[in-house]
Design an enzyme around this catalytic site. Sequence first.
Site, PDB file in Angstrom:
ATOM      1  CD  GLU A   1      -2.605   1.521   2.482  1.00 12.56           C
ATOM      2  OE1 GLU A   1      -3.337   2.533   2.541  1.00 12.56           O
ATOM      3  OE2 GLU A   1      -2.549   0.657   3.382  1.00 12.56           O
TER       4      GLU A   1
ATOM      5  CG  ASP B   1       8.085  13.514  17.293  1.00  8.98           C
ATOM      6  OD1 ASP B   1       8.485  14.559  17.829  1.00  8.98           O
ATOM      7  OD2 ASP B   1       7.359  13.509  16.285  1.00  8.98           O
TER       8      ASP B   1
ATOM      9  CG  ASP C   1       7.859   8.087  14.834  1.00  9.05           C
ATOM     10  OD1 ASP C   1       8.902   8.772  14.723  1.00  9.05           O
ATOM     11  OD2 ASP C   1       6.719   8.578  14.751  1.00  9.05           O
TER      12      ASP C   1
END
Length: 417
Positions: A46, A113, A111
């Site tokens: 995708e 951050d 991830d």
Amino acid sequence: MSGMDDSSPASPEVMLTFYRRLYPFKSIFNWLNHEHTPTRLFTHREFAFTLQGDVYLRYNSFATADELKKLVCQLNPTRFEIGPIYTTRPKDKKTVRAGAFNAVQRELVFDIDMTDYDPIRTCCSGADICNRCWAFISAAVHVIDQGIREQFGYEHLLWVYSGRRGIHLWISDKEAMELTDDQRKAIVGWMTVIHGGKESSKKLSIRLNSRSLPPSLKSALDHLAAIFSDLILADQNCFGSEEGYETLLQQVPDSRIVGDLRKKWQKDPTRSSEDKWMDLKEEIKKMDKGTPQRVALTLALEDIIFNYTYPRLDAEVSKHRNHLLKAPFCVHPKTGRVCVPVDPERIDEFKPDRVPTVGQLLRELDTVGKAEGEVEEHHSDWEKTSLKPYVDMLDKHALRLMDEVRRSKREMVDTSW
């Protein structure tokens, strides 16, 4: 185009030129596909696009890298994201029966951050970032990269700067690609010590019993303890303010020491974090060695080091196969910086403000074109710009994946005889 400010968001015209001439579609294909000819790892993958005006298009899929480039140039998205491999091609999602369209493979992703470090960093906050607070991300890369390799045996790790204030990790080992959601949740749970945001100052529960650390954290502690003085005490001066040292005192399990230190620091508001840390250690040294109280305080010092330096992971990104993550080499819409791969072995040398911007890259192309008298556009114009070393890094990573696929196929042939 050449008058574009490096710090300004990229305009649609600039983005279209970037996609046509600079974006390394072939390199992205090789990395995702693990082979030169298309496989389900790419054709059933995708892609989601964010268009101007925050229009979001999901469940796109492509047979080749050229098909992907054609639609990207047609849509001219502000960015695009990469998702999982499904049981059928995502673009055919509406044609299959309910329940037959499922995510079956996906890189294991992490991830990190910078905003999750807001409770402790003192130089910046929110979306802002500087080379000083980037040291928190550097520490996270050291710990997570080493931990993933040593504890799970994964080898194909790709670190990518997010373009502004964070970093992403993509793990492409076959075993990692095939992990279930529950297995991903277990791995990220194992790797998570500090929760981001307001929970970051809570007392840690990281010991297997009353004293010992898991082997994974013992290994991480060596690196984190080494950087604690420079990063937390000297540079960030985390305990310099009253709020800062009160947060520290909350983590000291001895009311007498807490009271004495509070009085001392209130009398001398200018006392540095380094001095305050030394004050705490001196108080502990006054106690008899081996006593339960001294042992507890010594362990508390280790916990404090973890609390201030251990990586803060966005667990939700890692837990689910159907999660989408921004593609490498996209342009961050706020900074104009390209999301480039990062070498974990040289992470301490990495400077976010030196990452090329789309405006800089197009000016480099203009300069080269004028010098060479070129008019025609080429598919690999990135080779003529400062983007080249970053694309080369991805190509080398993809080549290692392809070599492993070839070895695996040879072994299957050998064992079939």
